[in-house]
Structures are given as structure tokens and as C-alpha cells.
Scaffold this motif. Structure first.
Motif, mmCIF file in Angstrom:
data_model
loop_
_atom_site.group_PDB
_atom_site.id
_atom_site.type_symbol
_atom_site.label_atom_id
_atom_site.label_comp_id
_atom_site.label_asym_id
_atom_site.label_seq_id
_atom_site.Cartn_x
_atom_site.Cartn_y
_atom_site.Cartn_z
ATOM 1 N N GLU A 28 0.828 -1.216 0.000
ATOM 2 C CA GLU A 28 0.000 0.000 0.000
ATOM 3 C C GLU A 28 0.855 1.256 0.000
ATOM 4 O O GLU A 28 0.631 2.182 -0.790
ATOM 5 N N LYS A 29 1.841 1.276 0.885
ATOM 6 C CA LYS A 29 2.666 2.483 1.028
ATOM 7 C C LYS A 29 3.496 2.752 -0.225
ATOM 8 O O LYS A 29 3.804 3.905 -0.528
ATOM 9 N N LYS A 30 3.868 1.703 -0.934
ATOM 10 C CA LYS A 30 4.621 1.879 -2.167
ATOM 11 C C LYS A 30 3.821 2.665 -3.206
ATOM 12 O O LYS A 30 4.367 3.434 -3.990
ATOM 13 N N GLY A 31 2.488 2.458 -3.176
ATOM 14 C CA GLY A 31 1.638 3.119 -4.163
ATOM 15 C C GLY A 31 0.884 2.155 -5.057
ATOM 16 O O GLY A 31 0.305 2.559 -6.068
ATOM 17 N N SER A 143 -8.519 7.510 -5.369
ATOM 18 C CA SER A 143 -8.435 8.974 -5.510
ATOM 19 C C SER A 143 -7.002 9.458 -5.321
ATOM 20 O O SER A 143 -6.681 10.611 -5.607
ATOM 21 N N ALA A 144 -6.122 8.577 -4.830
ATOM 22 C CA ALA A 144 -4.700 8.933 -4.680
ATOM 23 C C ALA A 144 -3.931 8.801 -5.994
ATOM 24 O O ALA A 144 -2.770 9.187 -6.067
ATOM 25 N N TRP A 147 -1.696 11.495 -7.234
ATOM 26 C CA TRP A 147 -0.611 11.817 -6.298
ATOM 27 C C TRP A 147 0.534 10.811 -6.407
ATOM 28 O O TRP A 147 1.616 11.026 -5.876
ATOM 29 N N ILE A 148 0.280 9.722 -7.117
ATOM 30 C CA ILE A 148 1.294 8.670 -7.286
ATOM 31 C C ILE A 148 1.799 8.635 -8.728
ATOM 32 O O ILE A 148 2.991 8.414 -8.961
ATOM 33 N N TYR A 149 0.881 8.890 -9.686
ATOM 34 C CA TYR A 149 1.213 8.853 -11.120
ATOM 35 C C TYR A 149 1.130 10.245 -11.724
ATOM 36 O O TYR A 149 0.160 10.975 -11.454
#
Ligand code: IDP
Ligand code: MG
Length: 151
Positions: A28-31, A143-144, A147-149
Motif C-alpha cells: 500500500e505504502k509503495k503506491g 483517488s490517490a 498523487w502517485i502517477y
């Protein structure tokens, strides 16, 4: 590809030793995004099918006994490069060779008690997901994502 999928399974020792939360947290934390998850204790024939590529190995019988010895947590994770990066997060097959900071490097000692499975290629991931989740996986969008890609 951002929608690449991999099959990850926390083996019976990982469940018994209370490592489920930590392992999920690392992905999860990795994205990466969790797309399916279930706890199940599988039948011998199912374990033999999952590991059919290894059926000629001398450790095949012991491997099947290990996998059916208790419940496992089966998951599908999604993200760019999740198959190869998932294998890096997991670490080398033999924990004696797994780098510290990897799941196997941090949590186990023996190759026959190495707490986690991860698909080794996009093709095997597709086969394993079809075997473990024949009814399909959950279609949701985080929805993140932006923020990751970047794209
Ligand atoms: P992998 O899990 O890193 O993909 P594989 O070669 O696909 O490694 O082997 C599947 C599983 O079989 C390993 O995770 C480990 O639990 C077990 N295994 C592999 N090699 C040995 C061995 O030499 N002795 C006992 N068990 C082994
Ligand atoms: Mg393998």
C-alpha cells in the motif's frame, strides 16, 4: 503499464506469525492498489495446480504440504511494474539471499518457510489471478492515483 496486475499470497506461516498487516502495508505504502483479497485454506489439488510448474522438483511434496497447512491470504495488486517491483519488495526466494528491507529478508530464515508468494511474470500473474479469483476482481479507482502517477 499502470494497470498491470500481480498475484500475491501470504503463506500459512505469514498468517500464523501475524505478518499480514505489515505485508499489506508495504504494498500500500509503495503506491500499489489492492484489487482483490480473501483468506482461504486451499485443497491439495488446488495447491498442486498453483505450483504445477514445480511438480518435478524434489521439494514439490513438502511445498504442497506447507501451502495447505493453514489459511493463506490471496491478493491481487495493481500498478505500474507491479510484477517485477512486487518481486523486489518480496526479495529472493531463499531468505538467506534476500536483502534486508525486503519482506523475506526481514521476516524469515528458511526457503521452505518464506512467508509470501508473488507472480514471476505478467503471464503467470494472469494465470494465477484466474485460478484464485475466477469470479474476477474489484473494479475501483483510487483517488490517490494522481498523487502517485504523473499521467
Ligand atoms: P518464488 O516463490 O521466489 O517464485 P519458486 O522457485 O517459484 O520461488 O519456488 C516456489 C516456492 O517453493 C518458494 O517460494 C519456496 O517456498 C519453495 N522452494 C523453492 N525452492 C525450494 C527448495 O530448494 N527447498 C524447499 N522449498 C523450496
Ligand atoms: Mg515462483
Amino acid at each position: 503499464m499502470a494497470n498491470e496486475l500481480t498475484f500475491i499470497m501470504i503463506k500459512p506461516d505469514g498468517v500464523q506469525r501475524g505478518l499480514v498487516g505489515d505485508i499489506i502495508s508495504r504494498f500500500e505504502k509503495k503506491g500499489f492498489f489492492l484489487k482483490a483479497m480473501k483468506m482461504v485454506q486451499v485443497e491439495r489439488s488446488f495447491a498442486e495446480k498453483h505450483y504445477s510448474d514445480l511438480s518435478t522438483k524434489p521439494f514439490f511434496g513438502a511445498l504442497v504440504e506447507y501451502i495447505i497447512s493453514g489459511p493463506v491470504v490471496a491478493m491481487v495488486w495493481q500498478g505500474k511494474g507491479v510484477v517485477a517491483t512486487g518481486r523486489k519488495i518480496i526479495g529472493a526466494t531463499n531468505p538467506a539471499q534476500s536483502e534486508p528491507g525486503t519482506i523475506r529478508g526481514d521476516f524469515c530464515i528458511e526457503v521452505s518457510r518464506n512467508v509470501i508468494h508473488g507472480s514471476d511474470a505478467v503471464g503467470s500473474a494472469q494465470k494465477e489471478i484466474a485460478l484464485w479469483f475466477p469470479d474476477g476482481i474489484v473494479d475501483w479507482h483510487s483517488s490517490a492515483h494522481p498523487w502517485i502517477y504523473e499521467n
